[in-house]
Structures are given as C-alpha cells and as structure tokens.
Write a protein that holds these residues in place. Structure first.
Motif, PDB file in Angstrom:
ATOM      1  N   VAL A  23     -87.189  80.067   9.398  1.00 51.80           N
ATOM      2  CA  VAL A  23     -86.530  81.371   9.405  1.00 51.80           C
ATOM      3  C   VAL A  23     -85.051  81.188   9.685  1.00 51.80           C
ATOM      4  O   VAL A  23     -84.365  82.089  10.092  1.00 51.80           O
ATOM      5  N   LYS A  47     -88.726  78.908  13.349  1.00 54.82           N
ATOM      6  CA  LYS A  47     -89.581  79.101  12.182  1.00 54.82           C
ATOM      7  C   LYS A  47     -90.693  80.079  12.512  1.00 54.82           C
ATOM      8  O   LYS A  47     -90.930  80.395  13.678  1.00 54.82           O
ATOM      9  N   GLU A  80     -93.222  87.623   7.568  1.00 54.18           N
ATOM     10  CA  GLU A  80     -92.285  86.497   7.558  1.00 54.18           C
ATOM     11  C   GLU A  80     -90.899  86.953   7.110  1.00 54.18           C
ATOM     12  O   GLU A  80     -89.879  86.510   7.664  1.00 54.18           O
ATOM     13  N   ASP A  81     -90.849  87.833   6.113  1.00 49.67           N
ATOM     14  CA  ASP A  81     -89.556  88.358   5.657  1.00 49.67           C
ATOM     15  C   ASP A  81     -88.855  89.122   6.784  1.00 49.67           C
ATOM     16  O   ASP A  81     -87.642  89.007   6.974  1.00 49.67           O
ATOM     17  N   ARG A 137     -87.474  86.727   9.313  1.00 50.28           N
ATOM     18  CA  ARG A 137     -86.244  86.107   8.801  1.00 50.28           C
ATOM     19  C   ARG A 137     -85.072  87.086   8.900  1.00 50.28           C
ATOM     20  O   ARG A 137     -83.954  86.703   9.280  1.00 50.28           O
ATOM     21  N   SER A 168     -83.848  87.374  12.493  1.00 52.06           N
ATOM     22  CA  SER A 168     -83.060  86.207  12.886  1.00 52.06           C
ATOM     23  C   SER A 168     -81.665  86.246  12.276  1.00 52.06           C
ATOM     24  O   SER A 168     -80.673  85.921  12.935  1.00 52.06           O
ATOM     25  N   THR A 183     -81.179  81.026   9.289  1.00 53.47           N
ATOM     26  CA  THR A 183     -80.283  81.820   8.449  1.00 53.47           C
ATOM     27  C   THR A 183     -79.523  80.902   7.516  1.00 53.47           C
ATOM     28  O   THR A 183     -79.304  79.729   7.814  1.00 53.47           O
TER      29      THR A 183
END
Length: 401
Positions: A398, A375, A316-317, A320, A323, A400
């Motif tokens: 996700v 997301k 997930e990091d 993110r 993105s 920004t």
C-alpha cells in the motif's frame, strides 16, 4: 370582570417573567445546554415584546410598536434555533436575522405613530413561519430522544396555524374585520399563547435535560484525541451494521490498521508529535471512506474500519487511498509520516460473526507486520468454519507512489 387586552398582556408578562426565572435557575444553570439557553432567550423576547405593546396609544408608540413586533419574532426565531440545536446545529446568523429584520422594516414603513398594526401582515406571516419551522424541527428529532418533544411540537404547530389564520384574516378583512377581531384578535391570541407557554415550558425543560444526556452519550462513544468512535462505540455500532448485513445477505469488510514504528515517533519527536500523527490518520481515514462506513480508534495507534457492501479488493483500494492521504499531510517538525499496515477480513455468507471477523483481521494484520509492513494482507477463512482463519500472502504494497 372582563379581561381586556391590556390586562392580558400584563398577565402574560408576569407569567413570562416567572417562567424565565424558573427555567433559568432550574434548567439552564444546571444543564447549560444550548437548547435551554435559546428557550431562555425566547421567553425574554416574548416578555419584552409583549410589554412594549403597553405603550400603544402614547407618544412612544412610534418606536415601541415596531420594536415589539420585532422582539416577538425574535422570540419565535429563538424557539426555532433551539429546536435545531437538538437535531443538528443552530442556523446561520443570516437565517436568524432575516425574519426580524423584515418585520422591523415592514413595521417602520407602515406609519407606526398612527397604526397599532404597522407591518401587520409581515409580522403575522413571520410569526407563523418561524414557529412552524420550530415545530418541524421538533418532529424530526432522532429516535435517541424520547417523545417528550411531542407536546412542544404540537403546541408550536397550533400557534403557527393560529398566526397563519390571523395573517389570512388580516389580509382579507383588515385589522377591524369581524373574523379577525372576533375569533383571532389580540385578546384571544394572547390568552391561548399564555396557556401554551406554561404547558410547553415543562417539555422544554425535559428536552434540555435530554440534550445534555444525548451529548454525554455521544462523548462517551468518541475518542477525545481523534474524534473517531472509540473502541466500545465502534463495536456497538458495528454489531448493528453486521446484523443488518446478515439479514440482507450483503457482504462487507473489516480492516484493522496499525501505524508502523509509531513508538519511534513518540521517542524521537515527543508525544505531541505522536498525537498529531494520530489525528492526521483519523482525518485521512474519514476523508477517504464513505459516510456509511464506520471508523474507530481501536487502541493506541491501531484503528478499525467497517465497510458495509465492500469487497476485499475494494478494501485494499481504500487502505491504499488512506495511506496516500496520510503521506500527503505535513508532519510537525518536518518528519515523514509513518507507513501503515492493514489486515482485511470479509463479512459474508460464510461468517457474519463480528468477533471472529476482527480476530481474522488481526491475524492478517500480524502477517502484514511480519512480512515487512506498509502493506495490506487479506485473511482467508477455511470454508464451512467459524472463527478460524489464516492470512493470504500479501496482495501488494500500500506504499504511496
């Protein structure tokens, strides 16, 4: 009949010309590979350098001798540069020019008008060094090459050792020393080099063909627009990585990413803008992930990641960060870059089946799209099952900041 050094050099020149013509017409013109081009250059330098020595003993010796030394070193440098193109890329021009320039300088300052061995120690040392580097590069070729380079690597190593011994003998005894003139003199060296040149030319031709085959394989596995792995190339490598994870019992994660409302970009700004967005996402992805991770274009505006050793939270990091990197890029025509939805599935002891993991990530991606896009959603696999999955509620956006 006794073969003196002049006769040997004439014979060497004749063989070099023949090999150049054959190699150029049969290998270079058919393959156009970088390696064959460097090998043609090497043969040309060897021929012209050896021919220049025929002017020793004449008034032209003052320029012909330093030039011949330099050309022969340029020949071995070309062999080294060609070997590097098989593994990585050619050396920088500074690296290519250092040995010839040092040889030229040493030969010019050591009165070449009266000394046929002007700059001898530097010339012999540079020959040994550069051909030794070529042998080292050939031994380090990746496993994608067959072992046709072995004869060329061995021959290069033998020539490197020969010139190293000559250099030591020259420094210890001088050009008229017994060991130097008897065992490693110009006649012996020219004869040995002549034989090796003929032998290794066959390996060089085979390596040239293999370089083309390797380049074609690499292109077949790459997406032409983004430079990422294409679908088949990714799946082939991902299967190997997944097998390694399974054998080691290590976890991993797979991510499917889809650019949100990408069709609207093409419809509004044109396909050139859409292509620019795809390239921007590819760049953002490769700059974010580790060198051990895999990134591919799965199809259209969909991309796929395999992250060995990564947890779902770490995935997930990464999503993110990708993105954020994408949003930080300027889009053509000044429009905002599209957001991205992600589906994440784990590779672990419960299931190392690549196809099932991709299917799970695809369901999670569908859930991310259905719940508002922009997301990341994790897939949940029922314990003790293979292939079945569901999606967790979205674990945060996700978007920004």
């Amino acid at each position: 009949m006794t073969l003196d050094i002049t006769t040997l050099r004439v014979a060497f020149g004749a063989v070099a010309v023949t090999l150049f013509v054959l190699f150029y017409t049969v290998s270079f013109r058919q393959t156009r590979s970088a390696y064959s081009a460097w090998w043609c250059a090497a043969i040309a330098f060897f021929f012209t350098g050896s021919t220049g020595y025929l002017l020793d003993g004449t008034v032209h010796q003052v320029w012909a001798n330093p030039l011949s030394n330099t050309l022969l070193v340029m020949g071995t440098v070309s062999v080294w540069a060609g070997a590097r193109t098989l593994r990585t890329s050619k050396p920088a021009w500074l690296q290519l020019s250092a040995a010839p320039l040092l040889t030229l300088l040493a030969s010019v300052v050591d009165p070449p008008a009266t000394n046929t061995w002007s700059g001898g120690p530097v010339f012999l040392g540079m020959m040994s060094l550069t051909i030794g580097l070529a042998s080292w590069e050939l031994w380090r070729l990746p496993s994608s090459y067959s072992r046709v380079e072995a004869p060329l690597a061995v021959a290069s190593a033998l020539v490197s050792v020969l010139y190293f011994v000559r250099c030591i003998a020259f420094i210890a005894e001088g050009q008229n020393g017994y060991v130097f003139t008897t065992y490693v003199g110009s006649g012996v060296t020219t004869l040995i080099t002549l034989v090796l040149l003929v032998v290794v030319s066959f390996s060089a031709a085979a390596l040239s063909a293999e370089q083309i085959a390797t380049d074609l394989r690499a292109r077949a596995d790459r997406d032409a627009l983004t430079g990422l792995l294409n679908r088949s190339g990714f799946l082939d490598l991902a299967a190997l990585h997944t097998d390694r994870l399974a054998r080691a019992g290590r976890p991993g994660a797979l991510i499917l990413a889809d650019l949100d409302f990408f069709k609207a970009v093409n419809d509004t700004y044109g396909h050139a803008a859409g292509d620019a967005v795809l390239r921007a996402f590819a760049e953002a992805s490769t700059e974010t992930v580790r060198s051990t991770d895999l990134v591919g274009r799965y199809g259209g505006e969909e991309f796929i990641f395999l992250l060995p050793g990564a947890s779902a939270a770490r995935s997930e990091d990464i999503a993110r960060d990708v993105s954020m990197a994408l949003q930080g890029r300027r889009a053509p025509d000044g429009f905002d870059m599209p957001t991205v939805s992600y589906g994440i599935a784990a590779l672990d002891a419960l299931d190392y089946d690549l196809d099932a993991t991709i299917a799970a990530a695809d369901q999670a991606l569908y859930a991310a799209k259905a719940s508002g896009r922009d997301k990341a959603v994790r897939a949940i696999r029922p314990a003790g099952t293979t292939g079945g999955s569901s999606a967790e509620p979205p674990h945060g956006s996700v978007r920004t900041p």
